[in-house]
Enzyme design. Structure first.
Site, PDB file in Angstrom:
ATOM      1  CG  HIS A 145       5.643   2.312  -4.460  1.00  0.00           C
ATOM      2  ND1 HIS A 145       4.392   2.172  -5.024  1.00  0.00           N
ATOM      3  CD2 HIS A 145       5.692   3.572  -3.972  1.00  0.00           C
ATOM      4  CE1 HIS A 145       3.711   3.306  -4.879  1.00  0.00           C
ATOM      5  NE2 HIS A 145       4.483   4.167  -4.247  1.00  0.00           N
TER       6      HIS A 145
ATOM      7  CD  GLU B  50       5.211  -3.126  -5.131  1.00  0.00           C
ATOM      8  OE1 GLU B  50       5.753  -2.279  -4.377  1.00  0.00           O
ATOM      9  OE2 GLU B  50       3.978  -3.170  -5.307  1.00  0.00           O
TER      10      GLU B  50
ATOM     11  CB  CYS C  72       0.184   1.197  -7.107  1.00  0.00           C
ATOM     12  SG  CYS C  72       1.899   1.607  -7.548  1.00  0.00           S
TER      13      CYS C  72
END
Length: 173
Positions: free
Chosen positions: A46, A48, A76
């Site tokens: 992801h 991040e 998430c």
């Protein structure tokens, strides 16, 4: 957040869900990331996580004290947990994620008093811009899927007509 939006566009350009992130320390962007799970065959890639990995390499430390992460979509659970383990000082996100958001939309890990580290979290920065990028991406994917379905249906119809003509002895000429 504008830098994170530019990273999100890079993800879109590569066919990934357009989420982008940057890590900032002392007012300077030290790392960037965009979604890459499809290309990398990596469910943890992801935006991040990619940005935090790059920041950790840049700092030579698996902890990111004094760092802020800007991301275009509410993180998430996986990314939120990684932020807290990295001792990230602050998270700022754009659009809320009503399906998997872990900063208040579905759950709020950042408000959990049971956890030993607390990353400050704030959402809604350039929320409309961040959300519109995601909406446009998924709308284009749905349109492409519809176009492919129509093309398949048209091809099947043409094949059926040719087969019927050939079966009836009609050579079309």
């Amino acid at each position: 957040m504008r830098e994170a939006l530019a990273e999100a566009q890079r993800a879109w350009d590569l066919g990934e869900v357009p989420v982008g992130a940057v890590v900032v320390k002392d007012g300077v962007v030290i790392a960037r990331g965009f979604n890459q799970p499809i290309a990398g065959h990596d469910p943890t890639a992801h935006a991040e996580i990619v940005a935090m990995r790059a920041a950790a390499q840049a700092l030579g430390n698996y902890r990111l004290p004094g760092c802020e992460l800007y991301v275009t979509l509410e993180p998430c659970v996986m990314c939120s947990g990684a932020m807290m383990h990295a001792r990230l000082a602050k998270l700022v996100y754009g659009a809320r994620d009503p399906k998997t958001g872990a900063a208040g939309s579905v759950v709020d890990l950042f408000a959990s008093e049971q956890l030993n580290h607390h990353t400050a979290a704030a959402g809604g920065l350039l929320e409309e811009e961040c959300g519109n990028l995601l909406k446009a991406f998924f709308a284009s994917r749905r349109a492409a899927a519809r176009a492919a379905r129509v093309a398949r249906d048209n091809e099947a119809e043409r094949a059926a007509i040719v087969a019927a003509r050939l079966a009836g002895g009609d050579t079309g000429g």
